[in-house]
Design a protein around this motif. Structure first.
Motif, PDB file in Angstrom:
ATOM      1  N   SER A 135       0.861  -1.177   0.000  1.00 34.94           N
ATOM      2  CA  SER A 135       0.000   0.000   0.000  1.00 34.94           C
ATOM      3  C   SER A 135       0.899   1.229   0.000  1.00 34.94           C
ATOM      4  O   SER A 135       1.715   1.418   0.903  1.00 34.94           O
ATOM      5  CB  SER A 135      -0.889  -0.012   1.240  1.00 34.94           C
ATOM      6  N   GLN A 136       0.747   2.072  -1.019  1.00 31.29           N
ATOM      7  CA  GLN A 136       1.626   3.220  -1.187  1.00 31.29           C
ATOM      8  C   GLN A 136       0.805   4.497  -1.240  1.00 31.29           C
ATOM      9  O   GLN A 136      -0.125   4.615  -2.031  1.00 31.29           O
ATOM     10  CB  GLN A 136       2.466   3.052  -2.448  1.00 31.29           C
ATOM     11  N   GLY A 137       1.156   5.455  -0.391  1.00 37.40           N
ATOM     12  CA  GLY A 137       0.437   6.720  -0.319  1.00 37.40           C
ATOM     13  C   GLY A 137       0.329   7.202   1.114  1.00 37.40           C
ATOM     14  O   GLY A 137       0.300   6.407   2.056  1.00 37.40           O
ATOM     15  N   ASP A 138       0.269   8.506   1.305  1.00 42.65           N
ATOM     16  CA  ASP A 138       0.185   9.098   2.635  1.00 42.65           C
ATOM     17  C   ASP A 138      -1.234   8.990   3.191  1.00 42.65           C
ATOM     18  O   ASP A 138      -2.205   8.882   2.431  1.00 42.65           O
ATOM     19  CB  ASP A 138       0.605  10.565   2.571  1.00 42.65           C
ATOM     20  N   TYR A 139      -1.346   9.038   4.517  1.00 46.56           N
ATOM     21  CA  TYR A 139      -2.659   8.991   5.166  1.00 46.56           C
ATOM     22  C   TYR A 139      -3.510  10.205   4.813  1.00 46.56           C
ATOM     23  O   TYR A 139      -4.705  10.100   4.552  1.00 46.56           O
ATOM     24  CB  TYR A 139      -2.494   8.991   6.681  1.00 46.56           C
ATOM     25  N   HIS A 140      -2.879  11.387   4.874  1.00 50.79           N
ATOM     26  CA  HIS A 140      -3.663  12.615   4.869  1.00 50.79           C
ATOM     27  C   HIS A 140      -3.348  13.565   3.714  1.00 50.79           C
ATOM     28  O   HIS A 140      -4.180  14.404   3.384  1.00 50.79           O
ATOM     29  CB  HIS A 140      -3.436  13.374   6.179  1.00 50.79           C
ATOM     30  N   THR A 141      -2.172  13.475   3.150  1.00 49.45           N
ATOM     31  CA  THR A 141      -1.707  14.476   2.198  1.00 49.45           C
ATOM     32  C   THR A 141      -2.090  14.102   0.773  1.00 49.45           C
ATOM     33  O   THR A 141      -1.638  13.078   0.250  1.00 49.45           O
ATOM     34  CB  THR A 141      -0.180  14.654   2.298  1.00 49.45           C
ATOM     35  N   GLU A 142      -2.888  14.930   0.136  1.00 56.45           N
ATOM     36  CA  GLU A 142      -3.322  14.672  -1.230  1.00 56.45           C
ATOM     37  C   GLU A 142      -2.157  14.686  -2.213  1.00 56.45           C
ATOM     38  O   GLU A 142      -2.187  14.023  -3.248  1.00 56.45           O
ATOM     39  CB  GLU A 142      -4.357  15.725  -1.655  1.00 56.45           C
ATOM     40  N   GLY A 143      -1.096  15.448  -1.907  1.00 52.54           N
ATOM     41  CA  GLY A 143      -0.014  15.626  -2.857  1.00 52.54           C
ATOM     42  C   GLY A 143       0.950  14.462  -2.976  1.00 52.54           C
ATOM     43  O   GLY A 143       1.811  14.472  -3.868  1.00 52.54           O
ATOM     44  N   VAL A 144       0.840  13.460  -2.099  1.00 52.31           N
ATOM     45  CA  VAL A 144       1.746  12.307  -2.169  1.00 52.31           C
ATOM     46  C   VAL A 144       0.950  11.000  -2.135  1.00 52.31           C
ATOM     47  O   VAL A 144       1.190  10.121  -1.309  1.00 52.31           O
ATOM     48  CB  VAL A 144       2.802  12.333  -1.040  1.00 52.31           C
ATOM     49  N   PRO A 145      -0.023  10.841  -3.050  1.00 49.91           N
ATOM     50  CA  PRO A 145      -0.832   9.618  -3.063  1.00 49.91           C
ATOM     51  C   PRO A 145      -0.092   8.489  -3.768  1.00 49.91           C
ATOM     52  O   PRO A 145       0.967   8.686  -4.355  1.00 49.91           O
ATOM     53  CB  PRO A 145      -2.060  10.039  -3.862  1.00 49.91           C
ATOM     54  N   GLY A 146      -0.664   7.305  -3.722  1.00 49.73           N
ATOM     55  CA  GLY A 146      -0.041   6.168  -4.393  1.00 49.73           C
ATOM     56  C   GLY A 146      -1.055   5.085  -4.696  1.00 49.73           C
ATOM     57  O   GLY A 146      -2.253   5.235  -4.450  1.00 49.73           O
ATOM     58  N   ASN A 147      -0.552   3.974  -5.226  1.00 50.33           N
ATOM     59  CA  ASN A 147      -1.383   2.843  -5.624  1.00 50.33           C
ATOM     60  C   ASN A 147      -1.139   1.641  -4.718  1.00 50.33           C
ATOM     61  O   ASN A 147      -0.193   1.607  -3.939  1.00 50.33           O
ATOM     62  CB  ASN A 147      -1.060   2.446  -7.074  1.00 50.33           C
ATOM     63  N   PHE A 148      -1.996   0.648  -4.859  1.00 52.82           N
ATOM     64  CA  PHE A 148      -1.722  -0.669  -4.309  1.00 52.82           C
ATOM     65  C   PHE A 148      -0.911  -1.422  -5.357  1.00 52.82           C
ATOM     66  O   PHE A 148      -1.343  -1.563  -6.508  1.00 52.82           O
ATOM     67  CB  PHE A 148      -3.019  -1.411  -3.986  1.00 52.82           C
ATOM     68  N   LYS A 149       0.249  -1.911  -4.947  1.00 55.22           N
ATOM     69  CA  LYS A 149       1.165  -2.556  -5.880  1.00 55.22           C
ATOM     70  C   LYS A 149       1.381  -4.018  -5.474  1.00 55.22           C
ATOM     71  O   LYS A 149       1.655  -4.316  -4.306  1.00 55.22           O
ATOM     72  CB  LYS A 149       2.511  -1.830  -5.892  1.00 55.22           C
ATOM     73  N   LEU A 150       1.273  -4.918  -6.464  1.00 57.70           N
ATOM     74  CA  LEU A 150       1.512  -6.338  -6.236  1.00 57.70           C
ATOM     75  C   LEU A 150       2.883  -6.690  -6.786  1.00 57.70           C
ATOM     76  O   LEU A 150       3.168  -6.478  -7.968  1.00 57.70           O
ATOM     77  CB  LEU A 150       0.436  -7.180  -6.919  1.00 57.70           C
ATOM     78  N   PHE A 151       3.744  -7.224  -5.912  1.00 55.91           N
ATOM     79  CA  PHE A 151       5.090  -7.595  -6.303  1.00 55.91           C
ATOM     80  C   PHE A 151       5.253  -9.115  -6.191  1.00 55.91           C
ATOM     81  O   PHE A 151       5.146  -9.683  -5.097  1.00 55.91           O
ATOM     82  CB  PHE A 151       6.120  -6.888  -5.417  1.00 55.91           C
ATOM     83  N   ARG A 152       5.501  -9.738  -7.339  1.00 57.92           N
ATOM     84  CA  ARG A 152       5.679 -11.188  -7.385  1.00 57.92           C
ATOM     85  C   ARG A 152       7.129 -11.553  -7.083  1.00 57.92           C
ATOM     86  O   ARG A 152       8.063 -10.961  -7.620  1.00 57.92           O
ATOM     87  CB  ARG A 152       5.292 -11.726  -8.762  1.00 57.92           C
ATOM     88  N   ASN A 153       7.295 -12.527  -6.203  1.00 59.81           N
ATOM     89  CA  ASN A 153       8.620 -13.054  -5.875  1.00 59.81           C
ATOM     90  C   ASN A 153       9.053 -14.004  -6.989  1.00 59.81           C
ATOM     91  O   ASN A 153       8.425 -15.052  -7.197  1.00 59.81           O
ATOM     92  CB  ASN A 153       8.560 -13.774  -4.526  1.00 59.81           C
ATOM     93  N   VAL A 154      10.095 -13.632  -7.721  1.00 56.65           N
ATOM     94  CA  VAL A 154      10.550 -14.430  -8.858  1.00 56.65           C
ATOM     95  C   VAL A 154      11.880 -15.110  -8.562  1.00 56.65           C
ATOM     96  O   VAL A 154      12.595 -15.523  -9.486  1.00 56.65           O
ATOM     97  CB  VAL A 154      10.656 -13.567 -10.134  1.00 56.65           C
ATOM     98  N   MET A 155      12.231 -15.245  -7.293  1.00 57.11           N
ATOM     99  CA  MET A 155      13.423 -15.976  -6.890  1.00 57.11           C
ATOM    100  C   MET A 155      13.406 -17.377  -7.490  1.00 57.11           C
ATOM    101  O   MET A 155      12.367 -18.049  -7.523  1.00 57.11           O
ATOM    102  CB  MET A 155      13.458 -16.061  -5.365  1.00 57.11           C
TER     103      MET A 155
END
Length: 504
Positions: free
Chosen positions: A386-406
């Motif tokens: 989960s990427q993005g600040d709690y309160h600040t509109e100027g630093v939002p983000g997305n939910f990112k899925l990272f696959r382990n390719v080891m």
């Protein structure tokens, strides 16, 4: 001889570094391919992971705080997700999934809406999900007691072991000085309000259930303002056990997340504590600020932060744990607010080695939280971030899925354990402890059914991932439920999924 010695030392260090590098997991961003949205928003310590339709594939619940809908994505079992038509737009905070009871495959999840610090109290929301992926609002089943909602904790507080988990809804302290937290007894699917003696006036916003003394009666650890621990002394009765559980002199302010982890494979749960002075916790006092690792020694925590090599001076926002490189030792992933997220790889000798930047996040986006889970069942732990600040509109983000390719090799074997209800018909899998014994000469590995770390939202992961290292099988796999019932099996082959308990 001096030159020869230096050359030998350098060569030895190089070999050690190369050997360690071979066990560093590698992640790739598969968010778009998996069908997750690209729609930057504010976040609130989400996501939550749970197999809501009970098809064996973990689904995703997303919280976008107060400027977009909460969302549900069902796992299709082919590496992709389908968005549910269900959504909820409120001042959303913690999302918590849980099994309904021992009698049905249905799952439930709660959302804790804010209440303007008690000035405009909001009642917690509850939804029920069927195996057919229908989502129904069943908030009517919860006695109305509003607050400034933050999170929910499910556990057996009535000491009845009926197979219907009770719940605590935690809130920010109200402005009028009234009760902060509300307890509910699960009366066969309906939640009736109960007094939480000794707990309901706790000043903290967030909390988690742990079991520090291995007696299967869960303790409550609360945090945010001042880390505190409570033991249950009877039905819906709590006593402050902070001084008996935590070491004296421990920095207790600014704790944003905790995770149970048996980091030393000695059969009891230790605790990783993530702390911060960022975003809504900028007010935390003191110049020295760092996470810590607490070792469980006979039901009391001992600070082993320095000895274990836990980094200082970080700005954590969340923590999740799991064996990311399948070597048989539990690792730690710590979300950072500004800088690159941190992976702490367990070396197996009581220490961790720090690796930065294994997953990506834009420089202008803040870190929120992450959950370790194997979304595609390939034997490698992945991350939903989960990427993005709690309160600040100027630093939002997305939910990112990272696959382990080891790369999976003969030295990176794994085992998956899916836990059903207790066969005696008394307990769900919630808080059950899974023990994997590789052979008679190897320490036992343990994990708990539930959430591999919790900030505000928490997960319910009932298929647990164990790394086996070079071992081709587990000598024994056992599950102990909260009512004490134990079920086990032996000689389980690696790279398989073993089912224990009753999966409906």
């Amino acid at each position: 001889m001096g030159t020869l010695h230096r050359c030998f030392t350098f060569a030895l260090v190089l070999v050690v570094h190369v050997a360690f590098a071979q066990f560093i997991p590698s992640f790739t961003d598969v968010s778009q391919a998996a069908g997750l949205p690209n729609n930057p928003r504010k976040k609130y310590a989400s996501p939550a992971v749970a197999d809501l339709d009970r098809d064996g594939h973990p689904d995703l619940l997303f919280c976008n705080h107060d400027n977009y809908f909460a969302e549900l994505f069902f796992n299709n079992g082919d590496g992709t997700f389908t968005k549910s038509r269900w959504q909820s737009w409120r001042d959303n905070h913690g999302i918590v999934p849980v099994p309904v009871s021992i009698y049905t495959k249905n799952m439930r999840f709660t959302i804790s809406p804010g209440g303007n610090f008690g000035m405009n109290p909001s009642r917690p929301q509850m939804y029920e999900v069927s195996p057919h992926r229908s989502v129904n609002n069943i908030t009517f089943a919860v006695d109305d007691a509003g607050g400034s909602g933050r999170t929910a904790i499910f556990l057996d507080m009535a000491f009845t072991h009926t197979g219907f988990p009770d719940v605590i809804f935690m809130n920010a302290p109200p402005a009028d000085g009234g009760r902060s937290h509300f307890g509910y007894e699960n009366r066969f699917g309906r939640y009736e309000l109960r007094r939480l003696e000794g707990f309901e006036d706790d000043d903290n916003w967030y909390g988690s259930a742990i079991d520090v003394d291995n007696d299967r009666v869960m303790e409550i650890v609360t945090h945010y303002y001042m880390l505190t621990a409570y033991r249950m002394a009877g039905p819906f009765k709590f006593v402050d056990a902070t001084s008996q559980i935590f070491p004296a002199g421990l920095g207790r302010m600014g704790v944003v997340a905790v995770a149970e982890i048996d980091y030393d494979n000695d059969g009891d749960f230790d605790l990783y504590v993530a702390r911060t002075k960022s975003s809504d916790l900028k007010w935390v006092y003191g110049d020295t600020f760092y996470d810590y690792l607490l070792e469980n020694v006979g039901g009391r925590f001992v600070d082993v932060t320095a000895k274990a090599g836990i980094p200082r001076g970080t700005l954590a926002r969340g923590v999740t744990v799991g064996d990311f490189n399948n070597d048989g030792w539990m690792d730690v992933f710590v979300t950072q607010y500004r800088s690159a997220d941190i992976m702490l790889l367990n070396t197996g000798d009581g220490t961790f080695r720090r690796v930065d930047g294994l997953i990506s996040r834009p420089d202008n986006v803040r870190g929120d939280n992450a959950v370790a889970f194997d979304y595609d069942g390939d034997g490698r732990l992945d991350l939903i971030s989960s990427q993005g600040d709690y309160h600040t509109e100027g630093v939002p983000g997305n939910f990112k899925l990272f696959r382990n390719v080891m790369t999976l090799t003969s030295k990176r074997n794994y085992l998956r354990v899916r836990v059903g209800n207790a066969p005696d018909g008394v307990a769900t899998a919630l808080h059950a402890v899974v023990t994997v014994t590789v052979n008679n000469n190897t320490p036992k590995m343990i994990q708990r059914v539930g959430s591999p770390g919790a900030a505000i939202s928490r997960s319910y992961i009932e298929t647990l991932h164990f790394g086996l290292g070079p071992h081709s099988k587990a000598a024994e796999v056992s599950v102990k439920y909260t009512n004490g019932y134990t079920v086990s099996t032996s000689n389980v082959a690696a790279a398989s999924t073993v089912v224990l308990g009753n999966v409906l």
